[in-house]
Scaffold this motif. Structure first.
Motif, PDB file in Angstrom:
ATOM      1  N   MET A 173      -2.184   4.358  -1.678  1.00 61.57           N
ATOM      2  CA  MET A 173      -1.771   2.963  -1.845  1.00 61.57           C
ATOM      3  C   MET A 173      -1.471   2.653  -3.302  1.00 61.57           C
ATOM      4  O   MET A 173      -0.554   1.876  -3.607  1.00 61.57           O
ATOM      5  N   MET A 199       1.615   0.622  -4.996  1.00 59.31           N
ATOM      6  CA  MET A 199       1.400  -0.599  -5.774  1.00 59.31           C
ATOM      7  C   MET A 199       1.889  -0.455  -7.215  1.00 59.31           C
ATOM      8  O   MET A 199       2.272  -1.438  -7.847  1.00 59.31           O
ATOM      9  N   SER A 200       1.878   0.780  -7.726  1.00 64.30           N
ATOM     10  CA  SER A 200       2.352   1.000  -9.097  1.00 64.30           C
ATOM     11  C   SER A 200       3.864   1.075  -9.183  1.00 64.30           C
ATOM     12  O   SER A 200       4.422   1.062 -10.282  1.00 64.30           O
ATOM     13  N   TRP A 232       7.724   0.719  -0.813  1.00 64.76           N
ATOM     14  CA  TRP A 232       6.845   0.151   0.200  1.00 64.76           C
ATOM     15  C   TRP A 232       6.748   1.109   1.388  1.00 64.76           C
ATOM     16  O   TRP A 232       7.761   1.598   1.906  1.00 64.76           O
ATOM     17  N   ASN A 244      -4.971  -3.364   5.899  1.00 61.10           N
ATOM     18  CA  ASN A 244      -3.865  -2.628   5.310  1.00 61.10           C
ATOM     19  C   ASN A 244      -3.130  -1.798   6.359  1.00 61.10           C
ATOM     20  O   ASN A 244      -2.034  -1.309   6.107  1.00 61.10           O
ATOM     21  N   ALA A 295       2.219  -6.178   0.833  1.00 60.61           N
ATOM     22  CA  ALA A 295       1.243  -5.986  -0.242  1.00 60.61           C
ATOM     23  C   ALA A 295      -0.050  -5.508   0.396  1.00 60.61           C
ATOM     24  O   ALA A 295      -0.416  -5.958   1.478  1.00 60.61           O
ATOM     25  N   TYR A 296      -0.725  -4.587  -0.265  1.00 59.63           N
ATOM     26  CA  TYR A 296      -2.014  -4.107   0.219  1.00 59.63           C
ATOM     27  C   TYR A 296      -3.134  -4.936  -0.391  1.00 59.63           C
ATOM     28  O   TYR A 296      -3.025  -5.407  -1.534  1.00 59.63           O
ATOM     29  N   ASP A 348      -4.434  -7.244  -3.236  1.00 58.06           N
ATOM     30  CA  ASP A 348      -3.419  -8.123  -3.804  1.00 58.06           C
ATOM     31  C   ASP A 348      -3.663  -9.548  -3.300  1.00 58.06           C
ATOM     32  O   ASP A 348      -3.846  -9.760  -2.095  1.00 58.06           O
TER      33      ASP A 348
END
Length: 241
Positions: A60, A64-65, A70, A132, A160-161, A164
C-alpha cells in the motif's frame, strides 16, 4: 462525566458504526492457515499467512507514495503472493492455482462472535465496512460468511487507503453526518488513531489471536478510545443494542 453517562452519550449520538474488516471481523490468519494445511500441507502455514500479511503495508505504501498507480487490494495481494511463493517452495504453482489461492481473502471466516454481534448492532445502528479491501472482495466475503452489512464502503470508493483522512471523513460524507456521529470499530490502534484524528468516535476490539496462538497480541486498553470491548457481543452490550 462518569462511565455510564459516557456510554449513554455515545449510544445516543452515534448513528453509524464503521468496521475495519481484516482481523477485526474476520480471522485472516486462521483462515489462510486452514486453507494451506488443506491444499499445501508441507508448507509452514503459520509462517506463510504472516508473510503474506506482512507484505500488505509495504504494498500500500508504494501506491500511496505514487511509485505505483491506484491498485485494488486483490491485485496487491496477488503481487505479494507471487513474491513469497518461491520462498515457500511453491514457485511451481500455475496461474489457475494462484488465482484460486489469492481469492482465499474472499473466503475468510468471521470470528465466532461477529455475525451475532453485528446482527444486534444493526438493530440500533447503521453498520458498514470501512476496509482497504476492494468492494468485490468484501461483498464475496459477506455473502459467504453471512455478515449482515447495511453498506459496504471500501478504500476503492475513496481511492485512498486507511489511514488517509479521506477514508474516515468519507464515511461521514456518505451518510451526511458530522464525524462525531460515526464510530470506527477496529482491532488496530493505528487505524483508530487515524479515525480519532478526523473527529470520529473509536471502539477497540480485542483480537489477541489475530496473528495466531503463537503470536498473541497485547490487547490491553489504551487511552483515547471511547470504548474497549472483548468482542462484538460485548460492544453490543456496551452500546445497548
Amino acid at each position: 462525566m462518569n462511565a455510564d453517562s459516557a456510554f449513554q452519550e455515545i449510544a445516543r449520538t452515534v448513528q453509524v458504526l464503521a468496521f475495519d474488516t481484516f482481523g477485526t471481523v474476520v480471522d485472516w490468519h486462521g483462515s489462510i492457515v486452514r486453507e494451506m494445511q488443506q491444499h499445501h500441507p508441507r508448507v509452514d502455514a503459520d509462517a506463510f499467512a504472516r508473510a503474506w500479511r506482512a507484505g500488505y503495508q509495504p504494498a500500500m505504501a508504494r501506491v500511496m507514495s505514487g511509485a505505483q498507480g491506484w491498485t485494488l487490494i486483490d491485485a496487491l495481494h496477488r503481487q505479494i503472493l507471487d513474491e513469497i511463493l518461491p520462498r515457500f517452495g511453491l514457485a511451481h504453482l500455475g496461474e489457475e492455482e494462484r488465482v484460486h489461492l489469492n481469492r482465499v481473502w474472499h473466503r475468510l471466516s468471521p470470528w465466532p462472535d461477529c455475525v451475532a454481534g453485528l446482527t444486534r448492532l444493526k438493530r440500533r445502528y447503521t453498520i458498514t465496512t470501512l476496509s482497504n479491501g476492494n468492494i468485490g472482495l468484501l461483498t464475496h466475503m459477506a455473502k459467504r460468511a453471512g455478515l449482515p452489512w447495511d453498506c459496504i464502503l471500501s478504500a476503492e470508493v475513496f481511492r485512498a487507503y486507511k489511514p488517509d483522512p479521506a477514508t474516515y471523513l468519507g464515511v461521514a460524507r456518505v451518510f451526511d453526518l458530522p464525524p462525531q456521529q460515526v464510530m470506527l470499530v477496529a482491532a488496530h490502534h493505528d487505524d483508530l488513531a487515524g479515525a480519532r484524528a478526523c473527529g470520529l468516535r473509536t471502539a477497540y476490539i480485542e483480537r489477541p489471536l489475530e496473528f495466531g496462538a503463537g503470536h498473541a497480541k497485547d490487547v490491553s486498553p489504551r487511552p483515547g478510545n471511547d470504548l474497549h470491548a472483548r468482542d462484538l457481543l460485548d460492544l453490543a452490550d456496551q452500546l445497548g443494542a
